[in-house]
Design a protein around this motif. Structure first.
Motif, PDB file in Angstrom:
ATOM      1  N   PHE B  14       0.854  -1.180   0.000  1.00 16.74           N
ATOM      2  CA  PHE B  14       0.000   0.000   0.000  1.00 16.74           C
ATOM      3  C   PHE B  14       0.884   1.222   0.000  1.00 16.74           C
ATOM      4  O   PHE B  14       1.944   1.223   0.617  1.00 16.74           O
ATOM      5  CB  PHE B  14      -0.887   0.041   1.259  1.00 16.74           C
ATOM      6  N   ILE B  25       3.198  -4.991   2.601  1.00 19.51           N
ATOM      7  CA  ILE B  25       2.511  -5.779   3.643  1.00 19.51           C
ATOM      8  C   ILE B  25       2.841  -7.266   3.480  1.00 19.51           C
ATOM      9  O   ILE B  25       3.127  -7.947   4.459  1.00 19.51           O
ATOM     10  CB  ILE B  25       0.981  -5.576   3.570  1.00 19.51           C
ATOM     11  N   SER B  45      -1.292  -5.556  15.759  1.00 19.42           N
ATOM     12  CA  SER B  45      -2.089  -4.611  14.988  1.00 19.42           C
ATOM     13  C   SER B  45      -1.282  -4.079  13.810  1.00 19.42           C
ATOM     14  O   SER B  45      -0.114  -3.737  13.942  1.00 19.42           O
ATOM     15  CB  SER B  45      -2.505  -3.456  15.908  1.00 19.42           C
ATOM     16  N   GLY B  46      -1.913  -4.039  12.645  1.00 23.91           N
ATOM     17  CA  GLY B  46      -1.249  -3.505  11.458  1.00 23.91           C
ATOM     18  C   GLY B  46      -0.358  -4.493  10.733  1.00 23.91           C
ATOM     19  O   GLY B  46       0.358  -4.124   9.803  1.00 23.91           O
ATOM     20  N   THR B  47      -0.389  -5.781  11.129  1.00 30.81           N
ATOM     21  CA  THR B  47       0.454  -6.767  10.447  1.00 30.81           C
ATOM     22  C   THR B  47      -0.075  -7.083   9.049  1.00 30.81           C
ATOM     23  O   THR B  47       0.706  -7.414   8.161  1.00 30.81           O
ATOM     24  CB  THR B  47       0.496  -8.110  11.213  1.00 30.81           C
ATOM     25  N   GLY B  48      -1.371  -7.061   8.874  1.00 31.27           N
ATOM     26  CA  GLY B  48      -1.913  -7.391   7.556  1.00 31.27           C
ATOM     27  C   GLY B  48      -2.994  -8.453   7.596  1.00 31.27           C
ATOM     28  O   GLY B  48      -3.327  -9.057   6.579  1.00 31.27           O
ATOM     29  N   LYS B  49      -3.590  -8.666   8.771  1.00 31.07           N
ATOM     30  CA  LYS B  49      -4.624  -9.700   8.898  1.00 31.07           C
ATOM     31  C   LYS B  49      -5.870  -9.348   8.089  1.00 31.07           C
ATOM     32  O   LYS B  49      -6.406 -10.189   7.358  1.00 31.07           O
ATOM     33  CB  LYS B  49      -4.994  -9.879  10.382  1.00 31.07           C
ATOM     34  N   THR B  50      -6.319  -8.104   8.222  1.00 29.34           N
ATOM     35  CA  THR B  50      -7.499  -7.690   7.457  1.00 29.34           C
ATOM     36  C   THR B  50      -7.194  -7.704   5.958  1.00 29.34           C
ATOM     37  O   THR B  50      -8.032  -8.121   5.145  1.00 29.34           O
ATOM     38  CB  THR B  50      -7.943  -6.287   7.897  1.00 29.34           C
ATOM     39  N   THR B  51      -5.989  -7.275   5.612  1.00 27.93           N
ATOM     40  CA  THR B  51      -5.589  -7.298   4.201  1.00 27.93           C
ATOM     41  C   THR B  51      -5.645  -8.719   3.649  1.00 27.93           C
ATOM     42  O   THR B  51      -6.144  -8.952   2.540  1.00 27.93           O
ATOM     43  CB  THR B  51      -4.170  -6.724   4.051  1.00 27.93           C
ATOM     44  N   GLN B  81     -14.418  -5.996  10.071  1.00 29.13           N
ATOM     45  CA  GLN B  81     -13.974  -5.487  11.374  1.00 29.13           C
ATOM     46  C   GLN B  81     -14.978  -4.466  11.928  1.00 29.13           C
ATOM     47  O   GLN B  81     -15.183  -4.385  13.124  1.00 29.13           O
ATOM     48  CB  GLN B  81     -12.580  -4.877  11.242  1.00 29.13           C
ATOM     49  N   HIS B 187      -7.699 -11.363  18.244  1.00 29.38           N
ATOM     50  CA  HIS B 187      -6.600 -10.982  19.128  1.00 29.38           C
ATOM     51  C   HIS B 187      -6.596 -11.849  20.377  1.00 29.38           C
ATOM     52  O   HIS B 187      -5.760 -11.682  21.249  1.00 29.38           O
ATOM     53  CB  HIS B 187      -6.733  -9.511  19.534  1.00 29.38           C
TER      54      HIS B 187
HETATM   55  N1  LIG Z   1      -6.498   0.613   1.636  1.00 28.78           N
HETATM   56  C1  LIG Z   1      -5.319   0.863   2.258  1.00 28.78           C
HETATM   57  N2  LIG Z   1      -4.580   1.924   1.875  1.00 28.78           N
HETATM   58  C2  LIG Z   1      -3.398   2.183   2.480  1.00 28.78           C
HETATM   59  N3  LIG Z   1      -2.886   1.451   3.469  1.00 28.78           N
HETATM   60  C3  LIG Z   1      -3.583   0.390   3.901  1.00 28.78           C
HETATM   61  C4  LIG Z   1      -4.851   0.045   3.320  1.00 28.78           C
HETATM   62  N4  LIG Z   1      -5.313  -1.065   3.944  1.00 28.78           N
HETATM   63  C5  LIG Z   1      -4.383  -1.379   4.870  1.00 28.78           C
HETATM   64  N5  LIG Z   1      -3.340  -0.529   4.843  1.00 28.78           N
HETATM   65  C6  LIG Z   1      -2.149  -0.605   5.693  1.00 28.78           C
HETATM   66  O1  LIG Z   1      -1.712  -1.940   5.698  1.00 28.78           O
HETATM   67  C7  LIG Z   1      -1.277  -2.322   6.998  1.00 28.78           C
HETATM   68  C8  LIG Z   1      -2.016  -3.585   7.399  1.00 28.78           C
HETATM   69  O2  LIG Z   1      -3.383  -3.274   7.581  1.00 28.78           O
HETATM   70  P1  LIG Z   1      -4.437  -4.375   8.085  1.00 28.78           P
HETATM   71  O3  LIG Z   1      -5.738  -3.673   8.176  1.00 28.78           O
HETATM   72  O4  LIG Z   1      -4.366  -5.556   7.197  1.00 28.78           O
HETATM   73  O5  LIG Z   1      -3.890  -4.705   9.521  1.00 28.78           O
HETATM   74  P2  LIG Z   1      -4.505  -5.690  10.625  1.00 28.78           P
HETATM   75  O6  LIG Z   1      -3.518  -6.762  10.847  1.00 28.78           O
HETATM   76  O7  LIG Z   1      -5.867  -6.090  10.251  1.00 28.78           O
HETATM   77  O8  LIG Z   1      -4.540  -4.730  11.899  1.00 28.78           O
HETATM   78  P3  LIG Z   1      -5.619  -4.667  13.092  1.00 28.78           P
HETATM   79  O9  LIG Z   1      -5.326  -5.791  14.017  1.00 28.78           O
HETATM   80  O10 LIG Z   1      -5.336  -3.356  13.739  1.00 28.78           O
HETATM   81  O11 LIG Z   1      -6.970  -4.740  12.481  1.00 28.78           O
HETATM   82  C9  LIG Z   1      -1.534  -1.149   7.904  1.00 28.78           C
HETATM   83  O12 LIG Z   1      -0.307  -0.493   8.124  1.00 28.78           O
HETATM   84  C10 LIG Z   1      -2.455  -0.261   7.129  1.00 28.78           C
HETATM   85  O13 LIG Z   1      -2.172   1.084   7.384  1.00 28.78           O
END
Ligand SMILES: Nc1ncnc2c1ncn2[C@@H]1O[C@H](COP(=O)(O)OP(=O)(O)OP(=O)(O)O)[C@@H](O)[C@H]1O
Ligand SMILES: [Mg+2]
Lengths: 284, 240
Positions: B14, B25, B45-51, B81, B187
């Motif tokens: 990203f 990511i 948090s922010g590792t990329g799980k949602t991605t 989420q 989590h």
């Molecule tokens: N659409 C996007 N545009 C820019 N950056 C993004 C986008 N989606 C995610 N990111 C970045 O990618 C990284 C991973 O995001 P992600 O949402 O996958 O984290 P996560 O593991 O789900 O975190 P959490 O536990 O806080 O939900 C973060 O640093 C976030 O800022």
């Protein structure tokens, strides 16, 4: 272009029987609130009428007729049936023109809201449409389309469409992408998306656009009827004007204003209140 | 139909809209979910799980590599989420629209709402609900479609412990009745150990699998099973 929502929206959100009154205001109870709400507007109308009468009385000029003369003219056109007939003619033109503008604008607005390319492509046309005076649109339509029904309908459509389009486009851009993703994941069909994801999001902007569009439509329809047509409220206004009957001009104006107010308060605000009912519930 | 999900050599980056900085990511990331396997993903948090979840759902495209969901487009049940509800229509309609779109009999909406404890709110607008209640609507919506693939992004984290526990048991019930392929982001390491067939710990940037635990306990499991606490301890150790 940002268009703030007219007072009607706030009223829907904050007013109404069941929602809590905002701090610092006494709680309004349903029936009483409903009856007292139009009081300020009525007071203003009363003051204006009184001022006018005073002016007419002191000047003594034939160019400023008293309220009595205006009322007599109003009674005349009402009893002769001229009022009903001409309002019907004018309203038909406005409704047809506005309907055409609505269909085109919703399609164009959705296209502009979804595609950056289409927005750039269509935006100049919309801006030119907004900037062109209603008088010019009316004149051109009279020249090109003469006395056919197409002339007034097209003029009204041209007048209403730009404001509608811009507001629909803005509404579409405000659709939450998170909800579009949800609709995609759950495979909502196009109709479900339109009905449950898109329309609710664009409704407030749609009403703003409709208000502006209708306001524009009133202005140009009178012009077209003055220049190129042989009936309608505008034509009658012109007729009274050419006979130097100021009271007649005022009578038609008052009648027309009343019809507009009825449409704004009776139709638009009722529709809008229904459409945004969920917001009121949200505040409970 | 059982679906195998596989990510193969996936790159995903990203560009931060604020700083213009490019964040990698995933780089050459691979993960496979066997048919009917429930995989829990834990990680900071922010590792990329949602991605990761959005890549599987087709909401994000990989920059390189492939994401496959068994050839076709399986029927998805997804808890985002945030609940992502239609605020302008009732709780019942929110769930029913998903059911109808999936070809599921709308008569199945009521029992699901009952299962998540929202029968009394079926006709309410979602905006009058609490955060946890809204999340339960999202859970009902995900379950009602008879999903072939279930993607759950911290579905129970906004709930009180009692409701969360009830919904975890409901999820287990679902797997007992009809197993399906699922990804659960959480989590809560104990929740992961209780529910999943395998727990994957994600960490680092680009994200990598830093720990992996197979949980071979037959279902139904008890949340008080001491063996689960043991797995829980090891997951926490991998996280820190
Ligand atoms: N659409 C996007 N545009 C820019 N950056 C993004 C986008 N989606 C995610 N990111 C970045 O990618 C990284 C991973 O995001 P992600 O949402 O996958 O984290 P996560 O593991 O789900 O975190 P959490 O536990 O806080 O939900 C973060 O640093 C976030 O800022
Ligand atoms: Mg996340």
């Amino acid at each position: 272009m940002t268009v703030t929502h007219p007072a009607g929206v706030e009223e829907v959100v904050l007013g109404g029987g069941r929602s809590p009154a905002p701090p610092g205001r006494p709680p309004a109870t349903g029936v009483v609130a409903r009856l007292t709400r139009p009081l300020p507007a009525l007071l203003l109308v009363g003051l204006l009428a009184a001022g006018w009468q005073l002016m007419a009385h002191t000047s003594g000029s034939a160019l400023i007729p008293g309220l009595g003369a205006v009322a007599r003219n109003l009674a005349d056109i009402t009893t002769s049936g001229a009022l009903a007939e001409n309002v019907r003619v004018t309203l038909t033109r406005v409704v047809l023109g506005f309907a055409a503008a609505f269909v085109v604008s919703v399609a164009a607005g959705i296209a502009m809201g979804r595609s950056e390319w289409l927005r750039r492509f269509l935006e100049p046309a919309v801006l030119i449409g907004l900037a062109t005076p209603g008088l010019v649109k009316a004149l051109l339509c009279v020249i090109w389309f003469g006395v056919s029904l197409l002339n007034p309908v097209l003029t009204v459509a041209l007048a209403a469409a730009p404001a509608l389009t811009i507001n629909v486009a803005q509404g579409v851009r405000s659709v939450d992408p998170a909800l579009s993703e949800m609709a995609h994941v759950y495979r909502f069909d196009a109709l479900t998306r339109l009905r449950y994801v898109w329309l609710p999001a664009i409704v407030p902007d749609l009403f703003t656009g409709a208000r502006l569009g209708i306001a524009m439509a009133w202005k140009v329809i009178v012009l077209v009827e003055i220049f190129g047509l042989a009936d309608g409220v505008g034509y009658q206004l012109n007729l009274e004007f050419s006979q130097h009957n100021v009271a007649g001009v005022l009578a038609w104006t008052v009648a027309f204003a009343l019809v507009m107010a009825a449409i704004e308060y009776g139709l638009l605000q009722t529709l809008e209140r229904r459409a945004v009912r969920w917001r009121r519930v949200a505040l409970r | 139909m059982s679906v195998r999900i596989s990510l193969d050599g996936v790159d995903k980056a990203f560009t931060s809209r604020r700083t213009g900085e490019r964040q990698q990511i995933f780089r050459d990331f691979s993960l496979t979910l066997a048919p009917d396997e429930l995989v829990a993903v834990v990680g900071g948090s922010g590792t990329g799980k949602t991605t990761l979840m959005h890549l599987i759902a087709g909401l994000e495209r990989p920059d390189a590599g492939t994401v496959s969901t068994g050839g076709g487009r399986p029927r998805l049940g997804m808890v985002f989420q945030q609940p992502r509800l239609l605020d302008w229509t009732s709780v019942e309609t929110n769930v029913r629209l998903a059911a109808t779109a999936a070809g599921v009999d709308p008569a199945e909406v009521a029992p699901i709402l009952d299962a998540v404890g929202l029968t009394d709110y079926a006709r309410s607008y979602p905006s009058v609900l609490s955060g946890g209640q809204r999340q339960r609507v999202a859970v009902a919506r995900a379950f009602v479609v008879r999903p072939e693939v279930l993607l759950l992004d911290e579905p129970f984290s906004a709930l009180d412990e009692l409701t969360a526990r009830r919904l975890r048991l409901l999820l287990q019930q679902l797997w007992l009745r009809t197993p399906r392929t699922g990804l659960l982001v959480t989590h809560n390491a104990l929740e992961a150990a209780f529910l999943a067939d395998r727990v994957v710990v994600l960490g680092g940037r680009p994200a990598e699998v830093v720990g992996e635990y197979r949980i071979d306990r037959p279902r139904p499991r008890s949340p008080e099973d001491p063996d689960l606490f043991d797995v829980h301890r090891r997951i926490v150790a991998a996280l820190t």
